[in-house]
Design a protein around this motif. Structure first.
Motif, PDB file in Angstrom:
ATOM      1  N   SER A  97      33.722  35.462  30.640  1.00 26.61           N
ATOM      2  CA  SER A  97      32.387  34.877  30.724  1.00 26.61           C
ATOM      3  C   SER A  97      31.696  35.831  32.005  1.00 26.61           C
ATOM      4  CB  SER A  97      32.266  33.605  31.394  1.00 26.61           C
ATOM      5  OG  SER A  97      33.271  33.461  32.646  1.00 26.61           O
ATOM      6  N   GLY A  98      32.575  36.735  32.464  1.00 27.81           N
ATOM      7  CA  GLY A  98      32.149  37.454  33.863  1.00 27.81           C
ATOM      8  C   GLY A  98      32.393  36.909  35.024  1.00 27.81           C
ATOM      9  N   LYS A  99      32.755  35.522  34.878  1.00 24.46           N
ATOM     10  CA  LYS A  99      32.286  34.787  36.262  1.00 24.46           C
ATOM     11  C   LYS A  99      33.402  35.109  37.145  1.00 24.46           C
ATOM     12  CE  LYS A  99      30.264  30.689  34.085  1.00 24.46           C
ATOM     13  NZ  LYS A  99      30.282  29.311  33.677  1.00 24.46           N
ATOM     14  N   ASN A 100      33.207  34.878  38.500  1.00 24.66           N
ATOM     15  CA  ASN A 100      34.102  35.239  39.551  1.00 24.66           C
ATOM     16  C   ASN A 100      34.931  33.821  39.564  1.00 24.66           C
ATOM     17  OD1 ASN A 100      35.455  34.836  42.136  1.00 24.66           O
ATOM     18  ND2 ASN A 100      34.252  36.782  42.765  1.00 24.66           N
ATOM     19  N   PHE A 101      36.109  33.779  39.611  1.00 19.40           N
ATOM     20  CA  PHE A 101      37.114  32.716  39.638  1.00 19.40           C
ATOM     21  C   PHE A 101      36.943  31.546  41.104  1.00 19.40           C
ATOM     22  CE2 PHE A 101      39.568  34.723  36.559  1.00 19.40           C
ATOM     23  CZ  PHE A 101      39.669  33.861  35.499  1.00 19.40           C
ATOM     24  N   ASN A 102      36.381  32.429  42.081  1.00 20.04           N
ATOM     25  CA  ASN A 102      36.240  31.646  43.368  1.00 20.04           C
ATOM     26  C   ASN A 102      34.765  31.748  43.675  1.00 20.04           C
ATOM     27  OD1 ASN A 102      36.905  30.217  45.629  1.00 20.04           O
ATOM     28  ND2 ASN A 102      37.058  32.354  46.827  1.00 20.04           N
ATOM     29  N   ARG A 103      33.769  31.339  42.642  1.00 21.14           N
ATOM     30  CA  ARG A 103      32.479  31.276  42.857  1.00 21.14           C
ATOM     31  C   ARG A 103      31.994  29.957  42.096  1.00 21.14           C
ATOM     32  NH1 ARG A 103      33.775  34.377  46.262  1.00 21.14           N
ATOM     33  NH2 ARG A 103      32.983  36.228  46.638  1.00 21.14           N
ATOM     34  N   HIS A 104      30.614  29.513  42.474  1.00 20.35           N
ATOM     35  CA  HIS A 104      30.101  28.645  41.491  1.00 20.35           C
ATOM     36  C   HIS A 104      30.830  26.992  41.265  1.00 20.35           C
ATOM     37  CE1 HIS A 104      26.868  31.435  41.395  1.00 20.35           C
ATOM     38  NE2 HIS A 104      27.795  32.229  40.997  1.00 20.35           N
ATOM     39  N   PHE A 105      31.757  26.752  42.326  1.00 20.79           N
ATOM     40  CA  PHE A 105      32.309  25.380  42.096  1.00 20.79           C
ATOM     41  C   PHE A 105      31.472  24.316  42.084  1.00 20.79           C
ATOM     42  CE2 PHE A 105      36.315  27.853  42.947  1.00 20.79           C
ATOM     43  CZ  PHE A 105      37.307  27.018  42.542  1.00 20.79           C
ATOM     44  N   VAL A 106      31.742  23.270  41.721  1.00 22.41           N
ATOM     45  CA  VAL A 106      30.831  22.098  41.748  1.00 22.41           C
ATOM     46  C   VAL A 106      30.432  21.619  43.006  1.00 22.41           C
ATOM     47  CG1 VAL A 106      30.411  19.475  41.419  1.00 22.41           C
ATOM     48  CG2 VAL A 106      31.920  21.038  39.796  1.00 22.41           C
ATOM     49  N   GLN A 107      29.066  21.653  43.324  1.00 23.90           N
ATOM     50  CA  GLN A 107      28.579  21.487  44.751  1.00 23.90           C
ATOM     51  C   GLN A 107      28.274  20.007  44.969  1.00 23.90           C
ATOM     52  OE1 GLN A 107      28.109  23.946  46.953  1.00 23.90           O
ATOM     53  NE2 GLN A 107      29.624  24.710  45.460  1.00 23.90           N
ATOM     54  N   PHE A 108      28.280  18.934  44.233  1.00 24.07           N
ATOM     55  CA  PHE A 108      28.155  17.491  44.310  1.00 24.07           C
ATOM     56  C   PHE A 108      26.737  17.079  44.967  1.00 24.07           C
ATOM     57  CE2 PHE A 108      32.757  18.624  45.041  1.00 24.07           C
ATOM     58  CZ  PHE A 108      33.311  18.002  43.892  1.00 24.07           C
ATOM     59  N   THR A 109      25.512  17.585  44.124  1.00 21.32           N
ATOM     60  CA  THR A 109      24.523  17.278  44.892  1.00 21.32           C
ATOM     61  C   THR A 109      24.084  15.827  44.410  1.00 21.32           C
ATOM     62  OG1 THR A 109      23.518  18.455  42.817  1.00 21.32           O
ATOM     63  CG2 THR A 109      23.495  19.783  44.620  1.00 21.32           C
ATOM     64  N   LYS A 110      24.463  15.214  43.348  1.00 19.66           N
ATOM     65  CA  LYS A 110      24.274  13.799  42.994  1.00 19.66           C
ATOM     66  C   LYS A 110      24.902  12.998  43.914  1.00 19.66           C
ATOM     67  CE  LYS A 110      25.032  10.615  39.098  1.00 19.66           C
ATOM     68  NZ  LYS A 110      25.897   9.801  39.883  1.00 19.66           N
ATOM     69  N   LEU A 111      26.067  13.486  44.598  1.00 16.70           N
ATOM     70  CA  LEU A 111      26.743  12.552  45.331  1.00 16.70           C
ATOM     71  C   LEU A 111      26.016  12.410  46.731  1.00 16.70           C
ATOM     72  CD1 LEU A 111      30.855  12.633  46.280  1.00 16.70           C
ATOM     73  CD2 LEU A 111      28.818  12.567  48.122  1.00 16.70           C
ATOM     74  N   VAL A 112      25.454  13.323  47.313  1.00 18.74           N
ATOM     75  CA  VAL A 112      24.556  13.054  48.298  1.00 18.74           C
ATOM     76  C   VAL A 112      23.546  12.149  48.237  1.00 18.74           C
ATOM     77  CG1 VAL A 112      22.968  14.284  50.031  1.00 18.74           C
ATOM     78  CG2 VAL A 112      24.933  15.457  49.136  1.00 18.74           C
ATOM     79  N   ALA A 113      22.941  11.824  46.976  1.00 22.45           N
ATOM     80  CA  ALA A 113      22.000  10.962  46.762  1.00 22.45           C
ATOM     81  C   ALA A 113      22.688   9.604  46.481  1.00 22.45           C
ATOM     82  CB  ALA A 113      20.933  11.264  45.440  1.00 22.45           C
ATOM     83  N   ASP A 114      23.727   9.552  45.939  1.00 27.08           N
ATOM     84  CA  ASP A 114      24.489   8.353  45.821  1.00 27.08           C
ATOM     85  C   ASP A 114      25.032   7.602  47.110  1.00 27.08           C
ATOM     86  OD1 ASP A 114      23.935   8.429  43.060  1.00 27.08           O
ATOM     87  OD2 ASP A 114      26.036   9.126  42.686  1.00 27.08           O
ATOM     88  N   ALA A 115      25.048   8.482  47.928  1.00 21.92           N
ATOM     89  CA  ALA A 115      25.735   8.072  49.274  1.00 21.92           C
ATOM     90  C   ALA A 115      24.567   7.486  50.145  1.00 21.92           C
ATOM     91  CB  ALA A 115      26.206   9.453  50.135  1.00 21.92           C
ATOM     92  N   LYS A 116      23.452   7.581  49.823  1.00 23.92           N
ATOM     93  CA  LYS A 116      22.475   7.296  50.808  1.00 23.92           C
ATOM     94  C   LYS A 116      22.559   5.462  50.587  1.00 23.92           C
ATOM     95  CE  LYS A 116      19.256  11.023  50.808  1.00 23.92           C
ATOM     96  NZ  LYS A 116      18.026  11.733  50.128  1.00 23.92           N
ATOM     97  N   GLU A 117      22.822   5.107  49.301  1.00 26.79           N
ATOM     98  CA  GLU A 117      22.832   3.688  49.017  1.00 26.79           C
ATOM     99  C   GLU A 117      24.027   2.914  49.687  1.00 26.79           C
ATOM    100  OE1 GLU A 117      20.182   2.136  48.260  1.00 26.79           O
ATOM    101  OE2 GLU A 117      19.213   3.981  48.130  1.00 26.79           O
ATOM    102  N   ALA A 118      25.263   3.643  49.298  1.00 33.90           N
ATOM    103  CA  ALA A 118      26.727   3.293  49.853  1.00 33.90           C
ATOM    104  C   ALA A 118      27.074   3.191  51.079  1.00 33.90           C
ATOM    105  CB  ALA A 118      27.625   4.064  48.625  1.00 33.90           C
ATOM    106  N   LEU A 119      26.573   4.146  51.861  1.00 34.14           N
ATOM    107  CA  LEU A 119      27.332   4.130  53.209  1.00 34.14           C
ATOM    108  C   LEU A 119      26.587   3.107  54.310  1.00 34.14           C
ATOM    109  CD1 LEU A 119      27.464   8.173  53.940  1.00 34.14           C
ATOM    110  CD2 LEU A 119      29.040   6.491  52.708  1.00 34.14           C
TER     111      LEU A 119
END
Length: 371
Positions: A97-119
């Motif tokens: 793929s040409g991708k760097n093995f140490n780049r573009h891991f999952v950034q969990f943007t959905k989690l930030v939204a979910d946390a607003k209701e859960a914390l």
């Protein structure tokens, strides 16, 4: 010690690779340390360090000296190790793929939204909730390639760690570390024990590297939530560059393994009396302050300074010699700091990166990491 194996997605019929991890100490201790090596595959110095560290951890476990669960992954990129092309390893990028093995891991943007209701109002409970949300989001990931499955497997091993230590090496380099401003106080002792000649700080250096995938999430939550919903620090992470690719010896690897043990004793993850902290060889500097040098022309590369040298403004660092015209182009530093890394090649094309010198004043913006 418990040895575990995670099968990776098979890229083609008849092929199969696995990710192997070693687990030490009590899993119910309430403290977890995650250490991996060679995410860019052929980073052999860090790999040898984990071999010697594994032996030491086994001794400590048998002596009942471990206060924390410690997960060790000596070969964190078996995919890259299979990429041996024309006598050379190509471990930094996935050839498919040409991708760097140490780049573009999952950034969990959905989690930030979910946390607003859960914390809620309890900081410790909020840490547990965020980690549960992390586990749920990782469980929902559906890797499509072997590359994706490797990144996912690494995150599943490490997402709930209190400390993440990512061991790498550069091409030709002094020992140096990367971490965030928020985590520096916790990792300064590690920098001291390792004898790091540069400690580079950035909250978000861009690119979604493995270390920041862990630390940046917690920092982001802390910035977005009010005091009524306190978010403690769940994970802090550091990348350790174990000098250059050719710096492979038992003596140096043992020195680094001992430094990691010293740090874990200092943290209380290992029982014992912490060794006195050595001097900090160089103060921490912003990663954005590092000056990156590039070749303006092609030619033979001649180094004018040594790795680890303290560089002054105007000091010559590189000569590029044209073998046809005899013309020499000299590159000088505009920054005062430490020459902490450089390329291993001795003939360059125009535009090729050459090396970096630390600096105290930010001079770069955007993505601060190389390709």
């Amino acid at each position: 010690m418990n040895r575990q194996s995670i099968p990776l997605l098979s890229p083609a019929i008849g092929t199969h690779r696995e990710l192997v991890s070693f687990h030490f100490g009590p899993a119910d201790s309430g403290q977890k340390i995650y250490i991996q090596a060679s995410l860019h595959a052929d980073e052999t110095p860090s790999m040898l360090t984990t071999v010697l560290l594994k032996r030491r951890l086994l001794e400590l476990e048998q002596a009942g000296a471990l206060n924390a669960e410690i997960v060790l992954v000596p070969v964190s990129n078996p995919v890259g190790l299979s990429q041996y092309v024309l006598g050379q390893f190509v471990g930094r990028f996935d050839l498919g793929s040409g991708k760097n093995f140490n780049r573009h891991f999952v950034q969990f943007t959905k989690l930030v939204a979910d946390a607003k209701e859960a914390l809620g109002a309890d900081a410790n409970e909020n840490r547990r909730i965020v980690r549960a949300l992390l586990a749920a989001e990782l469980a929902q990931q559906k890797p499509m390639t072997e590359f994706d499955s490797l990144q996912l497997a690494l995150l599943k091993l490490s997402y709930d760690a209190d400390i993440v230590i990512d061991l790498h090496c550069s091409l030709e380099a002094a020992m140096h570390v990367y971490t965030s401003e928020a985590a520096w106080a916790e990792f300064e002792p590690l920098s001291r024990y390792l004898g790091a000649e540069a400690s580079l700080l950035a909250t978000d250096s861009g690119g979604g590297a493995f270390d920041e995938t862990h630390s940046l999430l917690w920092w982001t939550l802390q910035q977005q939530f009010p005091a009524s919903k306190p978010v403690p620090t769940g994970t802090i992470a550091v990348t350790v560059e174990c000098r250059g690719q050719r710096d492979v010896s038992y003596e140096v690897a043992q020195q680094d393994a001992d430094a990691l043990v010293d740090y874990l004793v200092w943290r209380g993850a290992i029982r014992g009396e912490a060794r006195p902290l050595p001097p900090l060889l160089s103060p921490a500097t912003p990663l954005a302050g590092s000056e990156q040098f590039y070749a303006p022309v092609s030619g033979i590369l001649v180094h004018r300074a040594k790795i680890g040298d303290t560089i002054r403004v105007g000091q010559p660092l590189f000569d590029i010699v044209d073998p046809l015209t005899d013309e020499t182009t000299t590159i000088v530093s505009q920054t005062e700091g430490v020459l902490y890394m450089r390329r291993a090649i001795r003939f360059v094309t125009a535009g090729a990166p050459l090396g970096r010198v630390t600096g105290t004043r930010p001079i770069r913006t955007g993505v601060l990491l190389g390709a």
